[in-house]
Scaffold this motif. Structure first.
Motif, PDB file in Angstrom:
ATOM      1  N   VAL A  81      -3.274   3.194  -2.222  1.00  0.00           N
ATOM      2  CA  VAL A  81      -3.447   2.319  -3.381  1.00  0.00           C
ATOM      3  C   VAL A  81      -2.576   1.086  -3.180  1.00  0.00           C
ATOM      4  O   VAL A  81      -1.476   1.188  -2.646  1.00  0.00           O
ATOM      5  CB  VAL A  81      -3.059   3.005  -4.709  1.00  0.00           C
ATOM      6  N   ASP A  82      -3.098  -0.062  -3.591  1.00  0.00           N
ATOM      7  CA  ASP A  82      -2.320  -1.284  -3.475  1.00  0.00           C
ATOM      8  C   ASP A  82      -1.542  -1.501  -4.775  1.00  0.00           C
ATOM      9  O   ASP A  82      -2.121  -1.860  -5.800  1.00  0.00           O
ATOM     10  CB  ASP A  82      -3.241  -2.473  -3.185  1.00  0.00           C
ATOM     11  N   LEU A  83      -0.248  -1.289  -4.722  1.00  0.00           N
ATOM     12  CA  LEU A  83       0.574  -1.386  -5.935  1.00  0.00           C
ATOM     13  C   LEU A  83       0.544  -2.787  -6.527  1.00  0.00           C
ATOM     14  O   LEU A  83       0.723  -2.974  -7.726  1.00  0.00           O
ATOM     15  CB  LEU A  83       2.023  -0.997  -5.620  1.00  0.00           C
ATOM     16  N   GLU A 116       0.825  -1.213   0.000  1.00  0.00           N
ATOM     17  CA  GLU A 116       0.000   0.000   0.000  1.00  0.00           C
ATOM     18  C   GLU A 116       0.849   1.248   0.000  1.00  0.00           C
ATOM     19  O   GLU A 116       1.701   1.433   0.856  1.00  0.00           O
ATOM     20  CB  GLU A 116      -0.877   0.020   1.256  1.00  0.00           C
ATOM     21  N   LEU A 117       0.581   2.103  -0.969  1.00  0.00           N
ATOM     22  CA  LEU A 117       1.253   3.396  -1.024  1.00  0.00           C
ATOM     23  C   LEU A 117       0.194   4.453  -0.756  1.00  0.00           C
ATOM     24  O   LEU A 117      -0.854   4.486  -1.405  1.00  0.00           O
ATOM     25  CB  LEU A 117       1.885   3.596  -2.413  1.00  0.00           C
ATOM     26  N   ARG A 118       0.424   5.290   0.242  1.00  0.00           N
ATOM     27  CA  ARG A 118      -0.566   6.298   0.614  1.00  0.00           C
ATOM     28  C   ARG A 118      -0.077   7.652   0.127  1.00  0.00           C
ATOM     29  O   ARG A 118       0.850   8.213   0.691  1.00  0.00           O
ATOM     30  CB  ARG A 118      -0.742   6.306   2.131  1.00  0.00           C
ATOM     31  N   LEU A 119      -0.652   8.121  -0.980  1.00  0.00           N
ATOM     32  CA  LEU A 119      -0.149   9.350  -1.578  1.00  0.00           C
ATOM     33  C   LEU A 119      -0.846  10.575  -1.006  1.00  0.00           C
ATOM     34  O   LEU A 119      -0.237  11.393  -0.353  1.00  0.00           O
ATOM     35  CB  LEU A 119      -0.290   9.290  -3.093  1.00  0.00           C
ATOM     36  N   ALA A 120      -2.154  10.699  -1.241  1.00  0.00           N
ATOM     37  CA  ALA A 120      -2.881  11.836  -0.687  1.00  0.00           C
ATOM     38  C   ALA A 120      -4.020  11.296   0.154  1.00  0.00           C
ATOM     39  O   ALA A 120      -5.186  11.429  -0.180  1.00  0.00           O
ATOM     40  CB  ALA A 120      -3.391  12.731  -1.801  1.00  0.00           C
ATOM     41  N   GLY A 121      -3.647  10.617   1.216  1.00  0.00           N
ATOM     42  CA  GLY A 121      -4.664  10.080   2.096  1.00  0.00           C
ATOM     43  C   GLY A 121      -5.171   8.720   1.707  1.00  0.00           C
ATOM     44  O   GLY A 121      -5.115   7.792   2.488  1.00  0.00           O
TER      45      GLY A 121
END
Lengths: 334, 282, 586
Positions: free
Chosen positions: C84-86, C76-81
């Motif tokens: 997303v699961d890469l 999981e990458l949390r960019l703006a809140g």
């Protein structure tokens, strides 16, 4: 401890980067090598073709059905200079080649240079178009073999080059003729326009050229795609188009160029076969006829001219390579 | 001609992630075995005479009795193809032997001695490479005269340069390796190191090239036969078979098509086996 | 703590194996790994080759090699809140993130730049790829200006000129700077640095790591630092994760993990880390005449105006039974000297004597081989792939007649003797007897290096030149080989010329040392003297490069008492494992 301890010597500062040879010197050296190969090829061709038992004149005219008397034969030998020792003949022949005099055909008595000049244009057209078609085919096959949608399709395209080089060229020509002209009637066999008459020969000669070209391209693309810098480019978000256009194309070009000389040899062979199959006149046909009639001067001229062309092509590739790969530009920089 | 074929060899470092399917290798071995059996024991495979035809059967299309049909003089085409295998394959074998022996000798000498010997030998190889293969073969044929054996020798001569180059590069590669340096470093003599390390590690690629050249030689000999410089008619030889049938392309498709398919199948099989040898010895 | 930028949960990755094609033909590379990386944080992934650390990095950026795939778990990458699961994202969407949100700094700057593209073009690539619709007519100039700005920011002098140069015109350190410039071009949230300095000279390594640190602070990015070097991790990372064989051994705050390691494996890594090694106590000895004498050695490559002086007037001596280390970075001429001492080539000028014998004059005399032997760097290249271990080790004996200490020409009777001496040699280097019938590819790197050492020793030389003999090996294996070399020296009275780029290794085994720079000896003396009171700036720079934080040094367990798999014996023989080259150490 008896280690010899001494201060580092204050010698002249080391030359860190060895001075690389300038491009001009490299080019000169390369041209010299090329000239050497041409001269050696000329001598080899001469010796090979004059090592016949007896000599060319005897081989050509001594058969009983011509009914020439020994005196007539001897006169012919003197006329062609065949009575001289071989090294005198070699000198005369070399002198002739340098001045554009390629000798006289034993078969027709015509000047060899005239014969070649006459047969060159149709062969150039055939070979030029054939090569162009082969290049298009090869790039198409290589691109499909690398980027086609499914694994199955990629494998199928990958198997094309090995298949193409396993089929006899003359057979391709005959089968094309059979299918396109006789079965489908697309191109008339008799009274075809010059353009129509070129289609099948061009396809025939293109296939054996396209196969190795595609093979080398596929391999070069594979190699480049496996390079770490391609991974780095992908890590920057590059897609297939970027990878192929910006990262792979130029890197794959050089290994492909290096087989240019080999392909030239294939074109010559292709011309001999194709012109025979389709009964076209040209350099290939001239060569085939010269072999059939043991017309040594003609064959020697064709061999030497081809070797010169081969050497020139390879020389051009070598001199061109630094333009493609900056690592080969060994210039002394200020 | 022969320089092209060496491009088809897989390299030592070819990614093994994509192994070639095993099944094609089995088929290839079967195809080559059948062709060799034809060459050695042709009468086991056909009861028909390859030289004498039955006039009534002239230009008959393939049938149960004559699977490949009949030619213009009523001869059974399959019988001619089967009996032709001997000429074509033995020619190819001669060609490969000529190229392999002469080329490898030159290459190993150049690569293991080095210096001026290497320089001189490789310039000779350059000259051989500078003459397009078919023209070199034709020159040799003019020198030796027509015939199957002479055509085979001519084809062999054209492959000397390729064998020489490959064996030299292999020898040089192995010679530069750390293990050869270690062998010299432990007191090994030149000949001992050559026999223990350099040759065993160099010859795998050369053998693979030999297999590849076998296929290529079949093609080239058939080309020379087609041009009329090989076996004289009515000898059954694959290239000549196709050449003789050219006049009937409009009416008898099988006469050219079927022998061509046989040639292509045998050449493909030889190439596949060459690739397998390369993979196994890499 | 706020939500982490990256959260890996139960990650499992496998590769298609070479022979199998069905579902079962897969080899697990990573299994059940869970990690977190906070914003602005540095997380170090530490482990030896095969630990899966690189694979984890590749899974995050979605660039697993062909045949690799994520079998389970989430990235999981949390960019703006919104996370997303890469691992689930379609390839096209991942591509959008690459270079923009996630950047990669890879291991080898030598091959990571396209050789036919200018530096400027390479750095501009991420800008152009992600320019999208904004790339108008003015875009071109804007990108150019930005490239020069970036090159300037990463510390390349004269950035305009550098932008027009090709990779081969730049040094390794400069190339890595250019690659970093490209990585930060779009100010990514996550930078994956996979062994970013392993291919660089030691004095350059520190500066590159400093640059990465600075940029991370400036951009507020997070860094996933993949490294085999505990000292680097200790110094640079906020948190550390130790991996072994694809599984997580332990993870936590760097100091906590390294000062109180919970896992035995971490303790072993710490014990074996060369950078942490103390100066080994060397037995005191009475001064004696040196066995090996090298005087005024000069070696030039090329001739005339093109000549390049690789070694310039180097002088040193080695006493019998001691180890002399030649230390220097690439291009220092250390290997050239070693090969001259091993009588493998002739120097341009100068003298080399071993026990009074003139090595330069006698180098073509086979007899010299029984005096001096060379063990080279790459254990994968120094063994003939077609010959069994017994054949390889026994080969020197077959080169010499019995009166010369060999078994040449002894016929069938000698065969039993040969087998016996090979068995003794195997035992000497602590390899199991059943290795004898195997081929090199069935052995691990450390085992191969033991075989190379056994081959060198079987004809009982007095001097052994060890050219980077442990550089290609993992630290635990490296430590074992160094122990073996020390034991052999004690037992057999061997004299070593030890060539290395790594001062840390010198600290462990050398009595005396010579520091080389660009072919010149800048400092020569006892190892103690050179390492504790360096006289030359260059030596100081080298020393600083292998220094470790003091707290870590203090945390190091004693090597002799370190637990874990028996360190002193050889590892079990690996067989089924596909062969990997030393360069794959990742």
């Amino acid at each position: 401890m008896s280690v010899v301890i001494r201060p580092a010597p204050e010698a002249a500062p080391p030359r860190w980067r060895p001075a690389a040879p300038p491009t001009a010197r490299f080019a000169l050296r390369r041209v010299g090598q090329a000239l050497l190969v041409v001269v050696a090829t000329f001598v080899l061709a001469f010796l090979l073709l004059h090592a016949l038992p007896g000599d060319a004149i005897v081989a050509r005219y001594a058969s009983p059905e011509l009914g020439l008397t020994p005196e007539q034969l001897e006169a012919l030998r003197v006329a062609y200079g065949a009575d001289q020792p071989w090294w005198v003949q070699l000198g005369l022949s070399a002198g002739g080649f340098l001045t554009g005099d390629l000798g006289t055909s034993l078969q027709s008595g015509a000047e060899v240079s005239t014969l070649i000049a006459a047969s060159l244009p149709p062969t150039l057209a055939l070979a030029g178009l054939g090569f162009a078609l082969a290049a298009v085919l090869a790039v198409g096959i290589a691109a499909a073999a690398t980027f086609a949608g499914t694994e199955w399709l990629r494998r199928a395209f990958r198997s094309l080059p090995p298949l193409f080089v396993s089929i006899p060229v003359f057979w391709i020509g005959i089968v094309l003729l059979q299918v396109v002209s006789f079965r489908l009637g697309l191109i008339p066999v008799i009274n075809a326009s010059p353009a129509e008459a070129l289609v099948l020969p061009v396809v025939t000669i293109a296939i054996p050229i396209a196969a190795p070209l595609a093979q080398v391209l596929i391999r070069a693309i594979d190699d480049t795609l496996a390079e770490p810098f391609v991974i780095v480019a992908r890590a920057r978000g590059a897609g297939p188009a970027w990878l192929l256009g910006r990262e792979v194309a130029r890197n794959a070009l050089l290994p492909t160029l290096t087989i240019a000389g080999v392909l030239f040899g294939e074109l010559i062979a292709g011309a001999v076969v194709t012109e025979t199959v389709f009964a076209r006149s040209g350099l290939g046909r001239l060569t085939a006829d010269a072999v059939a009639t043991r017309d040594i001067p003609v064959l020697q001229a064709v061999v030497v001219i081809s070797a010169v062309a081969f050497v020139v092509i390879n020389l051009a590739v070598d001199l061109l390579a630094p333009a493609i790969d900056p690592r080969l530009r060994k210039e002394v920089r200020a | 001609m022969s320089a092209v074929t060496s491009l088809l060899l897989p390299r030592r470092d070819e990614p093994a992630a994509r192994p070639k399917p095993r099944a094609t290798l089995v088929v290839s071995i079967a195809v080559l075995a059948i062709a060799l059996a034809w060459a050695f024991l042709p009468w086991l495979f056909t009861s028909q005479d390859p030289l004498a035809g039955v006039a009534a059967d002239a230009l008959q299309a393939p049938s149960a009795a004559h699977p490949f049909g009949n030619d213009a003089t009523g001869r059974d085409l399959l019988a001619r193809v089967i009996f032709g295998a001997g000429n074509s394959l033995s020619g190819a074998a001669i060609a490969v032997l000529v190229g392999l022996l002469a080329g490898t000798a030159v290459g190993v000498l150049a690569g293991s001695i080095g210096g001026l010997v290497e320089e001189g030998l490789m310039r000779v190889v350059d000259v051989l490479l500078a003459i397009p293969g078919l023209l070199l073969a034709l020159s040799v044929i003019v020198l030796l005269g027509f015939g199957v054996t002479n055509a085979a020798i001519a084809v062999g001569v054209t492959s000397i340069a390729v064998f020489a180059r490959l064996s030299r590069s292999q020898v040089v590669r192995v010679r530069r390796s750390d293990y050869v340096e270690a062998a010299f470093g432990s007191g090994g003599t030149f000949l001992a190191v050559l026999g223990r390390h350099v040759l065993p590690n160099s010859l795998g690629a050369v053998l693979a090239l030999a297999a590849l050249q076998f296929g290529s030689a079949i093609l080239q000999i058939s080309t020379l036969g087609f041009l009329g410089y090989g076996a004289p008619p009515p000898t059954p030889e694959w290239g000549l078979l196709i050449a003789e049938s050219r006049d009937y392309v409009a009416s008898a498709w099988w006469l050219t098509t079927l022998p061509g398919v046989v040639v292509a199948a045998v050449v493909l099989a030889a190439n596949r086996i060459a690739a397998a040898i390369r993979e196994a010895t890499a | 703590m706020t939500e982490p930028l990256l959260r890996i949960d139960g990650l499992a990755v496998s590769y298609r194996t070479r022979h199998g094609r069905g579902l079962h033909g897969r080899r697990t590379a990573v299994e059940g790994v869970s990690l977190e990386l906070g914003r602005g944080e540095v997380l170090a992934l530490v482990g030896e080759s095969g630990s899966g650390k690189t694979t984890i990095g590749q899974s995050i950026i979605g660039l697993l090699p062909e045949g690799g795939r994520v079998d389970a778990g989430s990235i999981e990458l949390r960019l703006a809140g919104r996370p997303v699961d890469l691992a689930q994202l379609p390839p096209r969407a991942v591509r959008e993130l690459r270079g923009r949100r996630i950047a990669l700094v890879s291991q080898d700057p030598g091959t990571s730049l396209n050789p036919v593209q200018t530096i400027g073009a390479s750095v501009a690539a991420p800008l152009r790829i992600h320019a999208g619709a904004s790339a108008g007519l003015g875009g071109r100039d804007r990108i150019r200006r930005r490239v020069v700005e970036l090159l300037d920011r990463v510390g390349l002098d004269d950035p305009e000129r550098r932008a027009g140069q090709y990779p081969h015109e730049l040094s390794g350190g400069m190339r890595q700077r250019a690659l970093i410039a490209a990585a930060i071009a779009l100010e990514p949230e996550l930078i994956i640095a996979d062994e970013p300095t392993s291919a660089l000279d030691v004095t350059v390594q520190r500066r590159i790591l400093d640059l990465l640190d600075e940029l991370r602070a400036e951009l507020g990015s997070s860094v996933l630092l993949i490294t085999h070097d505990l000292a680097v991790a200790a110094e640079r990372a906020d948190r550390i994760a130790v991996l072994r064989g694809g599984a997580l051994e332990e993870a936590g705050a760097t100091r906590a993990v390294l000062q109180q390691p919970a896992s035995a494996y971490t303790r072993e890594l710490l014990a074996d880390a060369p950078a942490l090694a103390d100066l080994a106590p060397r037995p005191a000895r009475a001064p004696a005449a040196p066995l090996v004498e090298v005087a005024g050695l000069v070696h030039e490559y090329g001739r005339g105006a093109d000549a390049f002086r690789a070694v310039d007037a180097v002088t040193f001596g080695i006493e019998r039974g001691t180890t002399h280390a030649l230390v220097g970075e690439s291009g220092s001429g250390k290997t050239t000297i070693g090969r001259a001492v091993a009588a493998l080539h002739a120097p341009t000028a100068g003298a080399i004597r071993i026990g009074g014998r003139d090595v330069v004059a006698d180098r073509r005399d086979r007899g010299i081989r029984r005096l001096v032997q060379l063990v080279s760097q790459n254990p994968y290249a120094s063994l003939d792939p077609r010959r069994t271990i017994a054949q390889t080790i026994g080969e020197p004996l077959r080169n010499w007649r019995p009166e010369e200490g060999g078994l040449r020409g002894t016929g069938p009777g000698g065969r039993a003797e040969l087998a016996r001496r090979v068995a003794t040699a195997l035992d000497q280097v602590a390899l199991p007897a059943d290795v004898a019938g195997r081929l090199p590819r069935e052995l691990s790197g450390g085992q191969r290096q033991r075989v190379a050492i056994a081959r060198a020793l079987i004809i009982e030389p007095e001097v052994v030149v060890l050219d980077e003999a442990v550089s290609a090996l993992d630290v635990t294996v490296q430590s074992q080989i160094l122990d073996l070399l020390e034991a052999l020296q004690r037992d057999l009275g061997l004299t070593y010329l030890f060539i290395t780029h790594d001062l840390a290794v010198v600290r462990r085994i050398a009595d005396t040392t010579t520091v080389l720079r660009r072919g010149e000896a800048v400092e020569t003396g006892s190892a103690e003297q050179v390492l504790t009171a360096p006289q030359h700036d260059y030596t100081r720079a080298l020393l600083e490069a292998v220094s470790a934080p003091e707290w870590l040094r203090a945390a190091q367990p004693d090597r002799a008492t370190a637990p874990g798999p028996s360190v002193r014996t050889a590892q079990p023989v690996r067989t089924a494992q596909p062969v990997r080259t030393a360069q794959e150490v990742a």
